[in-house]
Design a protein around this motif. Structure first.
Motif, PDB file in Angstrom:
ATOM      1  N   ILE A  95       0.863  -1.188   0.000  1.00 49.13           N
ATOM      2  CA  ILE A  95       0.000   0.000   0.000  1.00 49.13           C
ATOM      3  C   ILE A  95       0.893   1.230   0.000  1.00 49.13           C
ATOM      4  O   ILE A  95       1.679   1.436   0.935  1.00 49.13           O
ATOM      5  N   VAL A  96       0.755   2.046  -1.033  1.00 46.26           N
ATOM      6  CA  VAL A  96       1.581   3.246  -1.173  1.00 46.26           C
ATOM      7  C   VAL A  96       0.727   4.469  -0.868  1.00 46.26           C
ATOM      8  O   VAL A  96      -0.260   4.735  -1.554  1.00 46.26           O
ATOM      9  N   VAL A  97       1.094   5.185   0.174  1.00 44.87           N
ATOM     10  CA  VAL A  97       0.382   6.410   0.547  1.00 44.87           C
ATOM     11  C   VAL A  97       0.984   7.564  -0.243  1.00 44.87           C
ATOM     12  O   VAL A  97       2.168   7.864  -0.102  1.00 44.87           O
ATOM     13  N   SER A  98       0.170   8.187  -1.073  1.00 46.83           N
ATOM     14  CA  SER A  98       0.669   9.255  -1.945  1.00 46.83           C
ATOM     15  C   SER A  98      -0.331  10.398  -1.999  1.00 46.83           C
ATOM     16  O   SER A  98      -1.530  10.172  -2.165  1.00 46.83           O
ATOM     17  N   PRO A  99       0.143  11.652  -1.881  1.00 48.45           N
ATOM     18  CA  PRO A  99      -0.764  12.798  -1.954  1.00 48.45           C
ATOM     19  C   PRO A  99      -1.065  13.211  -3.394  1.00 48.45           C
ATOM     20  O   PRO A  99      -1.751  14.189  -3.628  1.00 48.45           O
ATOM     21  N   LEU A 100      -0.556  12.456  -4.354  1.00 48.57           N
ATOM     22  CA  LEU A 100      -0.527  12.911  -5.744  1.00 48.57           C
ATOM     23  C   LEU A 100      -1.602  12.232  -6.576  1.00 48.57           C
ATOM     24  O   LEU A 100      -1.326  11.417  -7.456  1.00 48.57           O
ATOM     25  N   ILE A 101      -2.858  12.567  -6.309  1.00 48.30           N
ATOM     26  CA  ILE A 101      -3.974  11.944  -7.013  1.00 48.30           C
ATOM     27  C   ILE A 101      -3.824  12.104  -8.524  1.00 48.30           C
ATOM     28  O   ILE A 101      -4.055  11.165  -9.293  1.00 48.30           O
ATOM     29  N   ASN A 149      -8.743   6.572  -5.650  1.00 46.27           N
ATOM     30  CA  ASN A 149      -8.871   8.002  -5.351  1.00 46.27           C
ATOM     31  C   ASN A 149     -10.245   8.509  -5.757  1.00 46.27           C
ATOM     32  O   ASN A 149     -11.079   7.759  -6.281  1.00 46.27           O
ATOM     33  N   SER A 150     -10.471   9.787  -5.538  1.00 48.22           N
ATOM     34  CA  SER A 150     -11.796  10.378  -5.712  1.00 48.22           C
ATOM     35  C   SER A 150     -12.230  10.498  -7.170  1.00 48.22           C
ATOM     36  O   SER A 150     -13.371  10.860  -7.442  1.00 48.22           O
ATOM     37  N   THR A 151     -11.344  10.215  -8.122  1.00 45.26           N
ATOM     38  CA  THR A 151     -11.729  10.320  -9.541  1.00 45.26           C
ATOM     39  C   THR A 151     -12.458   9.075 -10.030  1.00 45.26           C
ATOM     40  O   THR A 151     -12.999   9.064 -11.133  1.00 45.26           O
ATOM     41  N   GLN A 152     -12.494   8.010  -9.206  1.00 50.59           N
ATOM     42  CA  GLN A 152     -13.072   6.740  -9.656  1.00 50.59           C
ATOM     43  C   GLN A 152     -14.548   6.611  -9.283  1.00 50.59           C
ATOM     44  O   GLN A 152     -15.024   7.199  -8.309  1.00 50.59           O
ATOM     45  N   GLU A 157     -15.624   1.063  -9.777  1.00 48.44           N
ATOM     46  CA  GLU A 157     -14.167   0.919  -9.924  1.00 48.44           C
ATOM     47  C   GLU A 157     -13.498   0.708  -8.570  1.00 48.44           C
ATOM     48  O   GLU A 157     -12.581  -0.115  -8.435  1.00 48.44           O
ATOM     49  N   VAL A 158     -13.969   1.441  -7.567  1.00 47.84           N
ATOM     50  CA  VAL A 158     -13.406   1.301  -6.226  1.00 47.84           C
ATOM     51  C   VAL A 158     -13.645  -0.112  -5.688  1.00 47.84           C
ATOM     52  O   VAL A 158     -12.730  -0.760  -5.155  1.00 47.84           O
ATOM     53  N   VAL A 159     -14.865  -0.600  -5.850  1.00 53.20           N
ATOM     54  CA  VAL A 159     -15.196  -1.949  -5.369  1.00 53.20           C
ATOM     55  C   VAL A 159     -14.348  -2.996  -6.072  1.00 53.20           C
ATOM     56  O   VAL A 159     -13.858  -3.956  -5.459  1.00 53.20           O
ATOM     57  N   ARG A 160     -14.115  -2.799  -7.375  1.00 53.29           N
ATOM     58  CA  ARG A 160     -13.323  -3.751  -8.154  1.00 53.29           C
ATOM     59  C   ARG A 160     -11.895  -3.832  -7.599  1.00 53.29           C
ATOM     60  O   ARG A 160     -11.338  -4.923  -7.446  1.00 53.29           O
ATOM     61  N   GLU A 195      -5.879  10.939   2.910  1.00 56.92           N
ATOM     62  CA  GLU A 195      -7.196  11.227   3.504  1.00 56.92           C
ATOM     63  C   GLU A 195      -8.164  10.056   3.335  1.00 56.92           C
ATOM     64  O   GLU A 195      -9.041   9.851   4.172  1.00 56.92           O
ATOM     65  N   ARG A 196      -8.006   9.261   2.284  1.00 62.74           N
ATOM     66  CA  ARG A 196      -8.837   8.073   2.102  1.00 62.74           C
ATOM     67  C   ARG A 196      -8.371   6.951   3.022  1.00 62.74           C
ATOM     68  O   ARG A 196      -9.179   6.230   3.614  1.00 62.74           O
ATOM     69  N   LEU A 197      -7.056   6.796   3.127  1.00 60.88           N
ATOM     70  CA  LEU A 197      -6.503   5.684   3.890  1.00 60.88           C
ATOM     71  C   LEU A 197      -6.970   5.688   5.343  1.00 60.88           C
ATOM     72  O   LEU A 197      -7.213   4.624   5.923  1.00 60.88           O
ATOM     73  N   VAL A 198      -7.093   6.857   5.951  1.00 57.77           N
ATOM     74  CA  VAL A 198      -7.402   6.922   7.383  1.00 57.77           C
ATOM     75  C   VAL A 198      -8.905   6.874   7.674  1.00 57.77           C
ATOM     76  O   VAL A 198      -9.307   6.992   8.833  1.00 57.77           O
ATOM     77  N   THR A 199      -9.741   6.693   6.661  1.00 56.41           N
ATOM     78  CA  THR A 199     -11.185   6.563   6.906  1.00 56.41           C
ATOM     79  C   THR A 199     -11.476   5.198   7.528  1.00 56.41           C
ATOM     80  O   THR A 199     -10.772   4.217   7.256  1.00 56.41           O
ATOM     81  N   PRO A 200     -12.508   5.098   8.360  1.00 55.10           N
ATOM     82  CA  PRO A 200     -12.857   3.799   8.976  1.00 55.10           C
ATOM     83  C   PRO A 200     -13.094   2.705   7.943  1.00 55.10           C
ATOM     84  O   PRO A 200     -12.662   1.560   8.146  1.00 55.10           O
ATOM     85  N   HIS A 201     -13.758   3.061   6.821  1.00 52.05           N
ATOM     86  CA  HIS A 201     -14.030   2.046   5.793  1.00 52.05           C
ATOM     87  C   HIS A 201     -12.733   1.452   5.246  1.00 52.05           C
ATOM     88  O   HIS A 201     -12.590   0.229   5.124  1.00 52.05           O
TER      89      HIS A 201
END
Length: 614
Positions: free
Chosen positions: A70-76, A97-100, A104-107, A125-131
């Motif tokens: 898992i690569v944490v990157s701020p560069l969407i 990321n938020s463009t999908q 696509e996210v589920v896949r 910001e996505r990584l630290v969400t509970p989901h």
């Protein structure tokens, strides 16, 4: 679910992946030690210069260890290109990321749970969400790589508040190795990275900050856009470059100016519509010879290897910022230039920005210290590379390649001139700005000088033999030496520091950089050799054909050209002229996947060229 133990022979497996997947014959610097350390399940903090090969330090361990990296990157905006490059090498990669779309996210999430991916890029910001955290706990995780780790530091040059929350990785996944990576961090920033990310027991790998292929050059500001144009036209016509400006307005004006002069220039700043920024960035990455004019909103994570120059039309905020931005040039290891035009107004502007910021006093003092270090670098009488590396705690000898080494300034005894300047500042009551003080020195009877009776001062006219530009140069050096500071709360009034006293009393000798009137640049032989690695005429023709082939492939597959093959690989091919697949595999950057995809085309092109040249 955490990862299983890595395979026993980590070193041989790492070398095999390096050769067969990424197409490189040997590791560079500390890469192998880092990869072995992380692959064995240990945490690490990696400081490695841009272009030094940081990505391999987490990509190869992710391929060695069981599970997904898992690569944490701020560069969407750049995740797609990073994934494209990995897929081209045969690595199973994806991003979230938020463009999908939701589908696509589920896949991607399902692919991770079924061990169908090697690497996944996720924004912090996505990584630290509970989901996301709950989903990852169900997966087999090989490692966490925290890219651009300096973003965690509030004292650094690119603070991102969402990075602070990444300490949860230590709490949720205590047995999964974490590797934090950045191209630049001073001691204070390094300590904060360790503290914020809970990397207390990590091993630190600090590579040299030296980028020997970059030539550092700073010129006196005198019609900055014209100077920039002259620099580009004499040394880097039709090459890719980045130009940094402080304001959005200046970005737009510079793009208009360069475009009118026939240079393919694009703008990038936060005021542009998102779609325009994305399109301009995509064009810069995919097309040759584009000059991107931008604020500092652009650049982090840019992997384009053939950026031949980075230019600054305004002074950066710190040595870290300067190093990070200039480091985007010459990632391919070929010669590149970091060019900057700089003047007194830059100093005034940056200090005002610090003083007017909402930061507390402690933070502002640190920022002032960072700016002072950069001013010292700009006004240096000795090798720029030595000063730059010294800032990051390294020692080196003169490089023979920066502007100071190539045209050494002859330091002169400037004690008298400095005393005249300091005396004039004192005589006007330390209440006036640079223009007024210089008028007094030069004996200019301006309305303001007459109004205040400063034409009757003993310092009136004592510097009449020097031009305004010369006095501005002396004043910049006085500020850099901390004899003078600009009080922005008192309308930019010049004031003396305690360090000015021994100079005024004649107890200290001052050496000054001589003022050199800006003039038109002439491309020297050394600059020509520096700007473009030479190929014999026959090999140059083959290289151009290979570039044309690469451009067509990139266009058909909608990929950046460098993702297909970098210029350095094309040059190697042009020189070696491989005739078999085994010979082609010896070219740096060609692994088994690239060979299977494009090997036949390349070998056919080389064969046709050899036959036509006979």
């Amino acid at each position: 679910m955490n990862s299983e133990k890595p395979v026993p022979d980590v070193r041989s497996r790492a070398r095999e992946i390096l050769q067969t997947v990424f197409g490189y014959g040997a590791f560079r610097g500390q890469q192998e030690a880092i990869i072995e350390h992380v692959s064995s399940g240990h945490d690490a903090l990696v400081l490695m210069p841009t272009g030094g090969g940081k990505s391999l330090c987490y990509q190869i361990p992710a391929l060695i260890r069981e599970g997904v990296g898992i690569v944490v990157s701020p560069l969407i905006a750049l995740m797609q290109d990073q994934v494209d490059a990995l897929e081209t090498a045969g690595v199973r990669a994806a991003y979230l990321n938020s463009t999908q779309s939701y589908e696509e996210v589920v896949r991607v999430e399902q692919a991770v749970l079924h061990n169908e991916l090697d690497l996944v890029y996720i924004a912090p910001e996505r990584l630290v969400t509970p989901h996301c955290l709950n989903w990852l706990q169900k997966a087999r995780i090989a490692l966490f790589a925290i890219d651009e780790a300096h973003c965690v530091s509030q004292w650094g040059h690119d603070f991102r508040p969402e990075y602070i929350q990444l300490s949860v990785l230590h709490e949720y996944f205590p047995d999964v190795p974490r590797v934090a990576l950045t191209a630049t961090a001073d001691g204070h920033t390094r300590e904060e990275i360790v503290s914020r990310l809970k990397l207390d027991h990590s091993r630190q790998f600090v590579s040299s900050f030296d980028r020997p292929n970059i030539r550092y050059c700073i010129v006196e500001k005198n019609n900055a856009r014209r100077q920039l144009l002259d620099f580009i036209m004499t040394e880097y016509r039709n090459d890719a470059g980045i130009v940094y400006c402080l304001s959005r307005r200046k970005v737009e004006e510079t793009v208009d100016f360069l475009s009118e002069q026939g240079i393919n220039a694009l703008a990038y700043h936060a005021g542009l519509d998102h779609s325009v920024r994305a399109e301009n960035q995509a064009r810069f990455l995919r097309e040759d010879g584009i000059v991107m004019v931008a604020t500092i909103a652009f650049g982090m994570g840019i992997d384009k290897p053939d950026v031949r120059f980075v230019a600054h039309l305004d002074l950066p905020k710190s040595m870290e910022g300067y190093y990070q931005e200039t480091g985007r040039a010459g990632r391919d290891g070929n010669p590149a230039t970091a060019w900057m035009t700089y003047g007194l107004q830059d100093v005034v502007q940056q200090r005002r920005m610090i003083d007017e910021s909402s930061a507390d006093m402690a933070h502002r003092q640190i920022q002032i210290g960072k700016l002072d270090a950069l001013l010292g670098f700009c006004e240096s009488l000795t090798c720029r590379r030595v000063r730059l590396l010294e800032y990051f705690g390294e020692t080196s000898s003169p490089c023979g390649n920066c502007d100071i080494c190539l045209s050494p300034p002859v330091a002169k005894d400037g004690t008298q001139d400095m005393q005249k300047l300091l005396s004039a500042i004192y005589r006007v009551g330390q209440r006036f700005g640079s223009a007024h003080v210089i008028d007094v020195l030069r004996g200019i009877s301006s309305e303001k000088v007459l109004q205040w009776g400063h034409d009757r001062l003993s310092t009136f006219g004592i510097g009449a033999t020097r031009s305004e530009a010369e006095w501005r140069s002396i004043l910049r050096q006085a500020i850099a030496a901390q004899y003078v500071f600009v009080d922005y709360e008192a309308f930019n009034a010049l004031k003396l520091t305690e360090w000015a006293r021994p100079v005024l009393k004649g107890e200290k000798t001052v050496l000054l950089r001589p003022y050199v009137k800006p003039g038109r640049r002439h491309k020297t032989k050394s600059a020509e050799r520096h700007s473009r690695p030479a190929l014999p005429l026959r090999e140059q023709k083959l290289f151009e054909r290979l570039k044309w082939w690469r451009m067509e492939v990139a266009r058909q597959q909608n990929l950046p050209a460098y993702v297909i093959l970098q210029d350095s690989a094309l040059r190697e091919i042009a020189i070696a002229k491989p005739e078999t697949a085994d010979e082609l595999l010896q070219i740096s950057g060609i692994g088994s996947k690239r060979l299977s995809m494009w090997g036949e085309d390349i070998l056919r092109l080389v064969s046709e060229f050899i036959f036509s040249s006979v």
